[in-house]
Design a protein around this motif. Structure first.
Motif, PDB file in Angstrom:
ATOM      1  N   VAL A 243       0.768  -1.417  -0.128  1.00  0.00           N
ATOM      2  CA  VAL A 243       0.098  -0.302   0.065  1.00  0.00           C
ATOM      3  C   VAL A 243       1.163   1.248   0.038  1.00  0.00           C
ATOM      4  O   VAL A 243       2.006   1.019   0.220  1.00  0.00           O
ATOM      5  CB  VAL A 243      -1.400  -0.051   1.554  1.00  0.00           C
ATOM      6  N   PHE A 244       0.024   2.558  -0.084  1.00  0.00           N
ATOM      7  CA  PHE A 244       1.300   3.824  -0.700  1.00  0.00           C
ATOM      8  C   PHE A 244       2.178   4.121   1.105  1.00  0.00           C
ATOM      9  O   PHE A 244       2.535   4.600   0.747  1.00  0.00           O
ATOM     10  CB  PHE A 244       0.197   4.618   0.117  1.00  0.00           C
ATOM     11  N   GLU A 245       1.620   3.586   2.718  1.00  0.00           N
ATOM     12  CA  GLU A 245       2.279   3.973   2.981  1.00  0.00           C
ATOM     13  C   GLU A 245       3.484   2.921   3.328  1.00  0.00           C
ATOM     14  O   GLU A 245       4.641   3.732   4.029  1.00  0.00           O
ATOM     15  CB  GLU A 245       1.927   4.067   4.793  1.00  0.00           C
ATOM     16  N   ASP A 246       3.591   2.014   2.255  1.00  0.00           N
ATOM     17  CA  ASP A 246       4.768   1.073   2.302  1.00  0.00           C
ATOM     18  C   ASP A 246       6.075   1.939   2.231  1.00  0.00           C
ATOM     19  O   ASP A 246       6.806   1.342   1.913  1.00  0.00           O
ATOM     20  CB  ASP A 246       4.435  -0.013   1.907  1.00  0.00           C
ATOM     21  N   LEU A 247       5.464   2.863   0.745  1.00  0.00           N
ATOM     22  CA  LEU A 247       6.819   4.244   0.339  1.00  0.00           C
ATOM     23  C   LEU A 247       8.008   3.870   1.343  1.00  0.00           C
ATOM     24  O   LEU A 247       8.586   3.763   0.863  1.00  0.00           O
ATOM     25  CB  LEU A 247       5.698   4.569  -0.285  1.00  0.00           C
ATOM     26  N   GLY A 248       6.785   4.084   2.593  1.00  0.00           N
ATOM     27  CA  GLY A 248       8.355   5.058   3.830  1.00  0.00           C
ATOM     28  C   GLY A 248       9.197   4.295   3.589  1.00  0.00           C
ATOM     29  O   GLY A 248      10.342   4.138   4.776  1.00  0.00           O
ATOM     30  N   LYS A 249       9.013   2.569   3.708  1.00  0.00           N
ATOM     31  CA  LYS A 249      10.586   1.702   3.684  1.00  0.00           C
ATOM     32  C   LYS A 249      11.262   2.200   2.539  1.00  0.00           C
ATOM     33  O   LYS A 249      12.227   1.487   2.579  1.00  0.00           O
ATOM     34  CB  LYS A 249       9.689   0.065   4.189  1.00  0.00           C
ATOM     35  N   LEU A 250      10.765   2.927   1.323  1.00  0.00           N
ATOM     36  CA  LEU A 250      12.061   2.648   0.540  1.00  0.00           C
ATOM     37  C   LEU A 250      13.526   3.758   1.082  1.00  0.00           C
ATOM     38  O   LEU A 250      13.314   5.033   2.190  1.00  0.00           O
ATOM     39  CB  LEU A 250      11.618   3.980  -0.258  1.00  0.00           C
ATOM     40  N   ASP A 251      14.396   3.009   0.570  1.00  0.00           N
ATOM     41  CA  ASP A 251      16.033   3.619   0.554  1.00  0.00           C
ATOM     42  C   ASP A 251      15.723   5.293   0.300  1.00  0.00           C
ATOM     43  O   ASP A 251      14.531   5.503  -1.010  1.00  0.00           O
ATOM     44  CB  ASP A 251      17.032   2.822   0.577  1.00  0.00           C
ATOM     45  N   PRO A 252      16.637   6.410   0.876  1.00  0.00           N
ATOM     46  CA  PRO A 252      16.449   7.351  -0.491  1.00  0.00           C
ATOM     47  C   PRO A 252      16.703   7.715  -1.735  1.00  0.00           C
ATOM     48  O   PRO A 252      16.103   7.955  -2.770  1.00  0.00           O
ATOM     49  CB  PRO A 252      17.665   8.529   0.909  1.00  0.00           C
ATOM     50  N   THR A 277       4.194  12.038   8.808  1.00  0.00           N
ATOM     51  CA  THR A 277       6.003  11.157   8.872  1.00  0.00           C
ATOM     52  C   THR A 277       6.449  10.668   7.014  1.00  0.00           C
ATOM     53  O   THR A 277       7.183  11.135   6.881  1.00  0.00           O
ATOM     54  CB  THR A 277       5.823   9.523   9.653  1.00  0.00           C
ATOM     55  N   LEU A 278       5.194   9.895   6.325  1.00  0.00           N
ATOM     56  CA  LEU A 278       5.612  10.183   5.184  1.00  0.00           C
ATOM     57  C   LEU A 278       5.928  10.862   4.544  1.00  0.00           C
ATOM     58  O   LEU A 278       6.722  10.949   3.514  1.00  0.00           O
ATOM     59  CB  LEU A 278       4.692   8.747   4.740  1.00  0.00           C
ATOM     60  N   ARG A 279       5.041  12.008   4.515  1.00  0.00           N
ATOM     61  CA  ARG A 279       5.353  13.426   3.991  1.00  0.00           C
ATOM     62  C   ARG A 279       6.357  13.815   3.844  1.00  0.00           C
ATOM     63  O   ARG A 279       7.123  14.216   2.931  1.00  0.00           O
ATOM     64  CB  ARG A 279       3.628  14.257   4.311  1.00  0.00           C
ATOM     65  N   GLU A 280       6.707  14.241   5.236  1.00  0.00           N
ATOM     66  CA  GLU A 280       8.475  14.469   5.938  1.00  0.00           C
ATOM     67  C   GLU A 280       9.752  13.713   5.081  1.00  0.00           C
ATOM     68  O   GLU A 280      10.459  14.199   4.709  1.00  0.00           O
ATOM     69  CB  GLU A 280       8.173  14.780   6.987  1.00  0.00           C
TER      70      GLU A 280
END
Length: 342
Positions: A243-252, A277-280
């Motif tokens: 899901v979209f929130e899983d994009l927060g697991k991406l590396d820089p 958190t994800l937005r920032e």
């Protein structure tokens, strides 16, 4: 693992029009090709698809459709639809290449050519078949599929055998057309046809893919309802979903690659509905100027419909999956094997 048998058809009135036509064709056998010749290609495809999977049709049901042939059918009783029976009937009036094409479509996996089909076969399943072939044959097969798929197959083969295949691939010369045709035919008859009967996609993976394409409200409604009836199934589906929130697991690096691939207006809408958190996290991977402009654009948007946010976020997930398939980013799943070490 054998597939569950389809219940016998006992009541002809429950059959649809195409199903009745399939039963009639099976009952008439191989000596009535003129009927097939009167059908167009789409009708042939639909009827042959049904014939291959209809299973057992009781004699009573057949007699209900073919009262004029009651005496003939009473001695033979039930008829059985199968891949082999369908292929024999089609072969009586269609060219061999057309029969192969139709049967490949019926059996799956999806794909235009044999090599397209192999791309849809799990690497462990393909490796289990190839490990019993000659290394030279395996080398030809691996040279015809995509590099990332070939790599996964090699990793699943016994190490000594895999190294032998690699050496054959390094020394490989252009393969003669007749040899390639023979390998394709062997794969079609010995592997793909058996695969269609014995393999079954994990139903939870399939449903996770379906749920990934729901809007947020529909997804939540279905998962909550399923959780009340089958908590284990709901939890497995939820764990398999990306899901979209899983994009927060991406590396820089992954986030920056994704940012370059997403339209700026869609990014702004998606981030309107993201967690702080994800937005920032996304803002921190932009230049200071770009982050400032994005914040200003988002503020100037005003209220945004939830439907539009869902669509923008789903579009970003699709782009992320596409980039991952190309090897440009890494999507971390729920398994510990996907954790990144810095």
């Amino acid at each position: 693992m054998a597939l569950a048998k389809r219940p016998a058809v006992d009541d002809a009135t429950r059959l649809s029009g195409p199903e009745k036509a399939a039963v009639v064709m099976l009952a008439l056998g191989e000596d009535h090709t003129r009927l097939w010749e009167a059908l167009d290609e789409e009708e042939i495809r639909e009827i042959s698809q049904i014939m291959s999977g209809i299973g057992t049709v009781s004699s009573a049901a057949v007699e209900g459709l073919l009262m004029e042939f009651v005496s003939g059918m009473s001695s033979t009783g039930a008829i059985m639809g199968s891949f082999e029976q369908t292929q024999r009937l089609l072969a009586a009036f269609l060219p061999p290449d057309k029969v192969d094409s139709l049967m490949d479509e019926i059996r799956g996996p999806a794909g235009r050519t044999m090599w397209d089909k192999l791309a849809n076969v799990n690497e462990a399943v393909l490796a289990n078949y190839l490990k019993n072939e000659y290394p030279q044959t395996v080398a030809v097969v691996l040279s015809k599929i995509k590099g990332e798929h070939a790599a996964r197959v090699l990793s699943a083969l016994p190490e000594d055998f895999a190294l032998e295949c690699v050496q054959r691939m390094l020394r490989m010369e252009p393969v003669q057309r007749d040899i390639l045709d023979k390998i394709e035919q062997t794969l079609r008859t010995e592997f793909m046809s058996n695969l269609a009967r014995t393999s079954k996609r994990d139903s939870h993976e399939m449903m996770a893919e379906v749920f990934n394409n729901f809007d947020r409200q529909t997804e939540s409604r279905f998962l909550n309802a399923l959780e009340e009836r089958n908590r284990d199934a709901a939890e497995r589906i939820r764990a398999l979903m990306f899901v979209f929130e899983d994009l927060g697991k991406l590396d820089p690096g992954g986030i920056q690659t994704l940012l370059r691939a997403v339209a700026k207006d869609q990014l702004g809408i998606a981030l309107k509905g993201a967690s702080d958190t994800l937005r920032e996290l996304f803002f921190s991977n932009m230049s200071e100027r770009a982050a400032k402009i994005m914040r200003e654009d988002m503020n100037s948007m005003g209220p945004v419909r939830l439907k539009d946010v869902d669509q923008a976020q789903q579009a970003m997930v699709v782009i992320a999956k596409t980039l991952a398939a190309k090897g440009e980013i890494m999507l971390a799943g729920s398994s510990g094997d996907d954790e990144l070490i810095y």
